[in-house]
Design a protein around this motif. Structure first.
Motif, PDB file in Angstrom:
ATOM      1  N   LEU A  26       0.820  -1.204   0.000  1.00 56.19           N
ATOM      2  CA  LEU A  26       0.000   0.000   0.000  1.00 56.19           C
ATOM      3  C   LEU A  26       0.858   1.259   0.000  1.00 56.19           C
ATOM      4  O   LEU A  26       0.594   2.220  -0.738  1.00 56.19           O
ATOM      5  N   GLU A  27       1.899   1.255   0.833  1.00 56.84           N
ATOM      6  CA  GLU A  27       2.705   2.460   0.965  1.00 56.84           C
ATOM      7  C   GLU A  27       3.546   2.733  -0.270  1.00 56.84           C
ATOM      8  O   GLU A  27       3.900   3.883  -0.545  1.00 56.84           O
ATOM      9  N   GLY A  70     -26.396  -2.292 -12.562  1.00 57.77           N
ATOM     10  CA  GLY A  70     -25.619  -1.050 -12.431  1.00 57.77           C
ATOM     11  C   GLY A  70     -24.218  -1.321 -11.912  1.00 57.77           C
ATOM     12  O   GLY A  70     -23.238  -0.722 -12.374  1.00 57.77           O
ATOM     13  N   ALA A  71     -24.107  -2.255 -10.972  1.00 51.33           N
ATOM     14  CA  ALA A  71     -22.792  -2.594 -10.413  1.00 51.33           C
ATOM     15  C   ALA A  71     -21.890  -3.200 -11.486  1.00 51.33           C
ATOM     16  O   ALA A  71     -20.699  -2.856 -11.580  1.00 51.33           O
ATOM     17  N   LEU A  72     -22.456  -4.060 -12.321  1.00 51.49           N
ATOM     18  CA  LEU A  72     -21.627  -4.716 -13.340  1.00 51.49           C
ATOM     19  C   LEU A  72     -21.104  -3.704 -14.359  1.00 51.49           C
ATOM     20  O   LEU A  72     -19.955  -3.783 -14.790  1.00 51.49           O
ATOM     21  N   VAL A  73     -21.936  -2.733 -14.710  1.00 47.24           N
ATOM     22  CA  VAL A  73     -21.483  -1.653 -15.604  1.00 47.24           C
ATOM     23  C   VAL A  73     -20.351  -0.867 -14.946  1.00 47.24           C
ATOM     24  O   VAL A  73     -19.340  -0.530 -15.581  1.00 47.24           O
ATOM     25  N   ALA A  74     -20.500  -0.597 -13.643  1.00 50.28           N
ATOM     26  CA  ALA A  74     -19.463   0.156 -12.927  1.00 50.28           C
ATOM     27  C   ALA A  74     -18.147  -0.625 -12.871  1.00 50.28           C
ATOM     28  O   ALA A  74     -17.065  -0.049 -13.037  1.00 50.28           O
ATOM     29  N   TYR A  75     -18.235  -1.942 -12.643  1.00 55.47           N
ATOM     30  CA  TYR A  75     -17.007  -2.750 -12.618  1.00 55.47           C
ATOM     31  C   TYR A  75     -16.358  -2.785 -14.004  1.00 55.47           C
ATOM     32  O   TYR A  75     -15.126  -2.752 -14.120  1.00 55.47           O
ATOM     33  N   ASP A  76     -17.170  -2.853 -15.057  1.00 53.44           N
ATOM     34  CA  ASP A  76     -16.618  -2.818 -16.424  1.00 53.44           C
ATOM     35  C   ASP A  76     -15.822  -1.531 -16.649  1.00 53.44           C
ATOM     36  O   ASP A  76     -14.692  -1.554 -17.155  1.00 53.44           O
ATOM     37  N   ALA A  77     -16.417  -0.413 -16.271  1.00 55.58           N
ATOM     38  CA  ALA A  77     -15.756   0.882 -16.485  1.00 55.58           C
ATOM     39  C   ALA A  77     -14.487   0.987 -15.649  1.00 55.58           C
ATOM     40  O   ALA A  77     -13.437   1.436 -16.132  1.00 55.58           O
ATOM     41  N   ALA A  78     -14.564   0.543 -14.384  1.00 56.57           N
ATOM     42  CA  ALA A  78     -13.390   0.609 -13.511  1.00 56.57           C
ATOM     43  C   ALA A  78     -12.274  -0.287 -14.042  1.00 56.57           C
ATOM     44  O   ALA A  78     -11.094   0.080 -14.000  1.00 56.57           O
ATOM     45  N   ALA A  79     -12.644  -1.458 -14.549  1.00 54.57           N
ATOM     46  CA  ALA A  79     -11.630  -2.372 -15.075  1.00 54.57           C
ATOM     47  C   ALA A  79     -10.912  -1.745 -16.272  1.00 54.57           C
ATOM     48  O   ALA A  79      -9.698  -1.893 -16.417  1.00 54.57           O
ATOM     49  N   ARG A  80     -11.658  -1.038 -17.111  1.00 48.15           N
ATOM     50  CA  ARG A  80     -11.017  -0.373 -18.255  1.00 48.15           C
ATOM     51  C   ARG A  80     -10.024   0.686 -17.772  1.00 48.15           C
ATOM     52  O   ARG A  80      -8.924   0.819 -18.291  1.00 48.15           O
ATOM     53  N   GLU A  81     -10.426   1.439 -16.752  1.00 51.00           N
ATOM     54  CA  GLU A  81      -9.555   2.504 -16.236  1.00 51.00           C
ATOM     55  C   GLU A  81      -8.301   1.907 -15.586  1.00 51.00           C
ATOM     56  O   GLU A  81      -7.174   2.388 -15.799  1.00 51.00           O
ATOM     57  N   ILE A  82      -8.503   0.846 -14.792  1.00 47.11           N
ATOM     58  CA  ILE A  82      -7.350   0.204 -14.142  1.00 47.11           C
ATOM     59  C   ILE A  82      -6.451  -0.445 -15.186  1.00 47.11           C
ATOM     60  O   ILE A  82      -5.214  -0.357 -15.094  1.00 47.11           O
ATOM     61  N   ALA A  83      -7.038  -1.058 -16.208  1.00 48.20           N
ATOM     62  CA  ALA A  83      -6.235  -1.693 -17.261  1.00 48.20           C
ATOM     63  C   ALA A  83      -5.335  -0.662 -17.945  1.00 48.20           C
ATOM     64  O   ALA A  83      -4.165  -0.940 -18.240  1.00 48.20           O
ATOM     65  N   ALA A  84      -5.865   0.531 -18.172  1.00 48.97           N
ATOM     66  CA  ALA A  84      -5.057   1.577 -18.816  1.00 48.97           C
ATOM     67  C   ALA A  84      -3.858   1.937 -17.938  1.00 48.97           C
ATOM     68  O   ALA A  84      -2.738   2.136 -18.434  1.00 48.97           O
ATOM     69  N   GLN A  85      -4.074   1.992 -16.628  1.00 53.02           N
ATOM     70  CA  GLN A  85      -2.973   2.292 -15.707  1.00 53.02           C
ATOM     71  C   GLN A  85      -1.936   1.167 -15.712  1.00 53.02           C
ATOM     72  O   GLN A  85      -0.724   1.426 -15.714  1.00 53.02           O
ATOM     73  N   LEU A  86      -2.405  -0.087 -15.718  1.00 50.01           N
ATOM     74  CA  LEU A  86      -1.486  -1.229 -15.719  1.00 50.01           C
ATOM     75  C   LEU A  86      -0.683  -1.257 -17.006  1.00 50.01           C
ATOM     76  O   LEU A  86       0.529  -1.507 -17.000  1.00 50.01           O
ATOM     77  N   GLU A  87      -1.366  -0.985 -18.128  1.00 51.99           N
ATOM     78  CA  GLU A  87      -0.677  -0.950 -19.424  1.00 51.99           C
ATOM     79  C   GLU A  87       0.400   0.134 -19.432  1.00 51.99           C
ATOM     80  O   GLU A  87       1.437  -0.017 -20.081  1.00 51.99           O
ATOM     81  N   ALA A  88       0.139   1.227 -18.714  1.00 55.89           N
ATOM     82  CA  ALA A  88       1.112   2.332 -18.657  1.00 55.89           C
ATOM     83  C   ALA A  88       2.227   2.044 -17.652  1.00 55.89           C
ATOM     84  O   ALA A  88       3.072   2.907 -17.393  1.00 55.89           O
ATOM     85  N   GLY A  89       2.197   0.834 -17.063  1.00 60.08           N
ATOM     86  CA  GLY A  89       3.312   0.438 -16.195  1.00 60.08           C
ATOM     87  C   GLY A  89       3.153   0.817 -14.743  1.00 60.08           C
ATOM     88  O   GLY A  89       4.111   0.731 -13.965  1.00 60.08           O
ATOM     89  N   ARG A  90       1.949   1.231 -14.356  1.00 57.50           N
ATOM     90  CA  ARG A  90       1.754   1.624 -12.962  1.00 57.50           C
ATOM     91  C   ARG A  90       1.080   0.486 -12.181  1.00 57.50           C
ATOM     92  O   ARG A  90       0.106  -0.090 -12.640  1.00 57.50           O
ATOM     93  N   ASP A  91       1.609   0.194 -10.992  1.00 52.79           N
ATOM     94  CA  ASP A  91       0.947  -0.765 -10.104  1.00 52.79           C
ATOM     95  C   ASP A  91      -0.323  -0.143  -9.534  1.00 52.79           C
ATOM     96  O   ASP A  91      -0.350   1.048  -9.205  1.00 52.79           O
ATOM     97  N   VAL A  92      -1.350  -0.955  -9.406  1.00 53.03           N
ATOM     98  CA  VAL A  92      -2.615  -0.484  -8.838  1.00 53.03           C
ATOM     99  C   VAL A  92      -2.971  -1.372  -7.645  1.00 53.03           C
ATOM    100  O   VAL A  92      -3.103  -2.593  -7.783  1.00 53.03           O
ATOM    101  N   ALA A  93      -3.122  -0.774  -6.466  1.00 57.24           N
ATOM    102  CA  ALA A  93      -3.515  -1.514  -5.261  1.00 57.24           C
ATOM    103  C   ALA A  93      -4.985  -1.258  -4.992  1.00 57.24           C
ATOM    104  O   ALA A  93      -5.390  -0.115  -4.772  1.00 57.24           O
TER     105      ALA A  93
END
Lengths: 231, 231
Positions: A26-27, A70-93
């Motif tokens: 986390l830190e 509604g929750a499943l749509v939200a998880y889809d959107a969040a997964a896309r956002e997190i995937a973009a961060q992971l692709e850019a080389g950033r760890d996501v906790a």
């Protein structure tokens, strides 16, 4: 190099019930994500708040309705956002109250991201072991059997668990507690049972005597623990 | 002022899976107690060893036989020794692998000491949540049901759990794994199951494909996790 997705169990409520491993990751994380209710509440963020500040934060608003669309749509959107961060080389906790894979919303992000990305899960203290510790109630001895279910199980399933298992944990119990109390009596396990709300939070409450419970529903973060009492 | 008895969960094996709270109490304790097998092995001490050295230590030798009489005598003697320390005003921290109240030998000390002495229990990461994290296997979603039992349960009880619960954890599984594998097939849960030995230890092993398991028994510290696979 791609980033790594971390599912971080932060425990049930007391910030001191986080593990050294969870805290280390986390830190160091550049980006910390967590589920937020539409009203702005994030239990996981609240628990981890003493350890946040330096990291960038990504709140994921998820509707808490029983209709899951509604929750499943939200998880889809969040997964896309997190995937973009992971692709850019950033760890996501991703912060998760309790344990990430035990009734945890991290499961829905993992299902969307895990297969394509490096992922590590750090287990967390579950509410039911923290509750047993708080009530000093031995959960399982030797070769005893434990059942864990939620208050949305049918009466028949709850009764069957109470009758066939030495110990039973009923999670998310508050909203249904008026339905559950008579089931505990019918199964003759009422005196074997304690009820706890918001274990490890400042608002924690423990009832070792169920007769003292006020009428009406309780909060979502609450549970019954039934266990064999010994002489 | 009398001392306080602490039951300290040190987690399943990785020293980093201890909580901040357990570590704080451990580091301040004057006396640290733990169960030792007659051959001198203490899993709990091994896990906590990076945090020991300054404290006085009290090893409690307990025979590991299925005949429990020798163990009960050992717990009686250990309780007397710990009680004397508490009466003398010294806090005693009992190290417990996993969680103290979940198949933990701390239960037998607590039953002998808890009613007469101040006691606090610090929950620990259980082997089954650590195993699920290691295998990245979602344990329970939404309103699913989990059963936890040990390999000493009858065939009928194991089959019933596999057939009626979404997820099943069979603890202490290694010695009986040749008996359990056919039960997983009979319940049509074989492909839903992973097997792990010594989770979080240096000797950790994970089998996601049960066909690859060598014949013969495995170690005590091992478990099967059965969970619903999703598309």
């Amino acid at each position: 190099v791609k980033g790594i997705l971390y599912g971080i169990g932060v425990g049930p409520g007391d910030p001191e019930l986080i593990t050294l491993k969870a805290l280390r990751i986390l830190e160091r994380a550049a980006l910390v994500a967590y589920i937020v209710s539409p009203s702005g509440t994030s239990t996981a963020r609240r628990i981890a708040s003493p350890y946040l500040g330096r990291q960038q934060e990504l709140p994921i608003v998820v509707p808490m309705s029983r209709d899951r669309r509604g929750a499943l749509v939200a998880y889809d959107a969040a997964a896309r956002e997190i995937a973009a961060q992971l692709e850019a080389g950033r760890d996501v906790a991703v912060l998760c109250e309790g344990d990430p894979l035990f009734y945890g919303s991290f499961i829905y992000l993992y299902e969307r991201l895990g297969p394509q990305h490096g992922c590590e899960v750090v287990p967390g203290i579950t509410a039911f072991t923290a509750a047993a510790a708080r009530a000093r109630l031995p959960l399982t001895r030797q070769d005893e059997r434990l059942a864990v279910l939620t208050s949305r199980s049918t009466d028949e399933d709850i009764l069957a668990a109470l009758q066939s298992c030495d110990s039973v944990v009923i999670m998310k119990a508050g909203p249904a507690r008026e339905r559950i109390l008579p089931l505990l009596k019918r199964a003759d396990r009422y005196r074997d049972t304690v009820y706890l709300e918001r274990v490890g939070w400042d608002e924690e409450q423990v009832w070792e005597d169920l007769d003292a419970l006020p009428a009406g529903p309780g909060p979502y973060f609450s549970l019954f623990i039934t266990a064999r009492r010994r002489p």
